[in-house]
Design an enzyme around this catalytic site. Structure first.
Site, PDB file in Angstrom:
ATOM      1  N   ASP A  22     -11.622   2.109   2.931  1.00  8.14           N
ATOM      2  CA  ASP A  22     -11.771   0.655   2.815  1.00  8.14           C
ATOM      3  C   ASP A  22     -13.238   0.273   2.625  1.00  8.14           C
ATOM      4  OD1 ASP A  22      -9.811  -1.218   2.685  1.00  8.14           O
ATOM      5  OD2 ASP A  22      -9.413  -1.287   4.840  1.00  8.14           O
ATOM      6  N   LYS A  25       0.841  -1.204   0.000  1.00 10.64           N
ATOM      7  CA  LYS A  25       0.000   0.000   0.000  1.00 10.64           C
ATOM      8  C   LYS A  25       0.874   1.252   0.000  1.00 10.64           C
ATOM      9  CE  LYS A  25      -3.821  -2.519   1.817  1.00 10.64           C
ATOM     10  NZ  LYS A  25      -4.522  -3.124   2.935  1.00 10.64           N
ATOM     11  N   GLN A  31      -5.095  -2.009   9.018  1.00 16.86           N
ATOM     12  CA  GLN A  31      -4.907  -3.350   8.448  1.00 16.86           C
ATOM     13  C   GLN A  31      -5.498  -4.413   9.376  1.00 16.86           C
ATOM     14  OE1 GLN A  31      -3.449  -3.910   5.277  1.00 16.86           O
ATOM     15  NE2 GLN A  31      -4.330  -5.906   5.666  1.00 16.86           N
TER      16      GLN A  31
END
Ligand code: NDP
Length: 281
Positions: free
Chosen positions: A120, A53, A97
């Protein structure tokens, strides 16, 4: 027939290039889009994802900042960090995460991220907006699937799409996104009766199960489009999808490989959502 392979790497590169162009061409003197990535603990897979990322952020010209918290970090510490990032004007997207260590409640963490920075697409507000067809950040993996189909010019409206898997991060949002594109959608799962028969009726199959080679050629209608979301690590270390690629390829019209299919698209959609969040301001 041998299916056309949908090259997720190539599509990703082209999308990332257009994102980096948009960032380069922003109004002079203005800041770049910013993504904050939080990692808690030492999960090796999470570390790889976070590094990828960060690399994608560099490629797109984003400002990116990583927060690495200790494996034993308290929930309170993480929630306070998210609160600070919610208010940080340099940050357009916050990504935490997953999975998180067990002392931390994942739902609380997802709920704490401001919906306008939830790139997300997991927060209840974005999930609700997706369900009711309002503008939202859609979860990156299924959004990447739709993006790939569109990139290839594959018609979705009116097609019968069968999704195998009903998780909150892939199967369910994939169903909502395909509905939004006017597909007729069937969702299969571990309690589905006659699964093979359901899949055989599909014009578009989306496999998100987590079982290597689960979708076999006899389940595929001649000329169907097959999208493989699965990532399975075999004993020999090889990574493979949920679809029996070589055999299915002979029947399908389009197929995504693993690796090099949906995987690269997921991070690219994260970049796209972050740019969108930036542009909304
Ligand atoms: P989950 O384990 O959360 O969900 C799997 C789904 O498959 C469940 O809905 C389950 O049904 C269904 N399933 C399991 N076994 C069967 C069976 N025998 N017959 C029918 N359905 C079955 O997985 P995820 O959705 O998180 O991920 C799916 C796959 O996609 C994994 O391989 C994962 O690694 C990969 N993945 C890839 C990403 C990418 O970037 N390419 C991102 C995210 C995931 P039930 O609900 O009834 O238990």
């Amino acid at each position: 027939m041998s299916a056309k392979i949908i090259d997720g790497k190539k599509i990703s590169e082209s999308l990332r290039l257009s994102i980096s162009e948009a960032v380069k061409n922003r109004k002079e003197g203005t800041r770049a889009p910013g993504l904050a990535v939080i990692i808690v603990g030492n999960n090796p897979a999470s570390r790889i994802y976070v590094n990828n990322k960060k690399k994608a952020c560099e490629m797109c010209g984003f400002y990116s900042v990583e927060y690495a918290l200790d494996e034993n970090a308290e929930e309170k510490e993480l929630l306070e960090l998210i609160e600070r990032l919610n208010k940080d004007e340099k940050i357009d997207g916050i990504l935490c995460q997953l999975p998180l260590p067990k002392q931390i409640d994942e739902n609380k963490v997802i709920d704490a991220i401001a919906p306008e920075k939830d790139v997300d697409g997991f927060s209840p507000v974005n999930t609700g907006n997706l369900l009711s067809g309002k503008p939202c950040f859609a979860p990156c993996t299924p959004a990447g699937v739709v993006e790939m189909l569109k990139y290839e010019g594959i018609e979705i409206a009116g097609k019968h799409c069968v999704i195998v898997g009903r998780s909150n991060i892939v199967g369910k949002p994939a169903a909502l996104l395909m509905l939004r594109e006017n597909a007729t959608v069937t969702v299969c799962h571990s309690r589905t009766k006659n699964l093979a028969e359901e899949v055989r009726r599909a014009d578009i199959v989306i496999a998100a199960i987590g079982k290597a080679g689960f979708i076999t050629a006899d389940m595929i209608k001649e000329g169907a489009v097959v999208v493989d979301v699965g990532i399975n690590r075999l004993e020999n270390g090889k990574v493979t999808g949920d679809v029996d690629f070589d055999a299915v390829r002979e029947k399908a019209s389009y197929i995504t490989p693993v690796p090099g299919g949906v995987g690269p698209m997921t991070i690219t959609m994260l970049m796209k959502n972050t740019l969108e969040s930036y542009n909304r301001k």
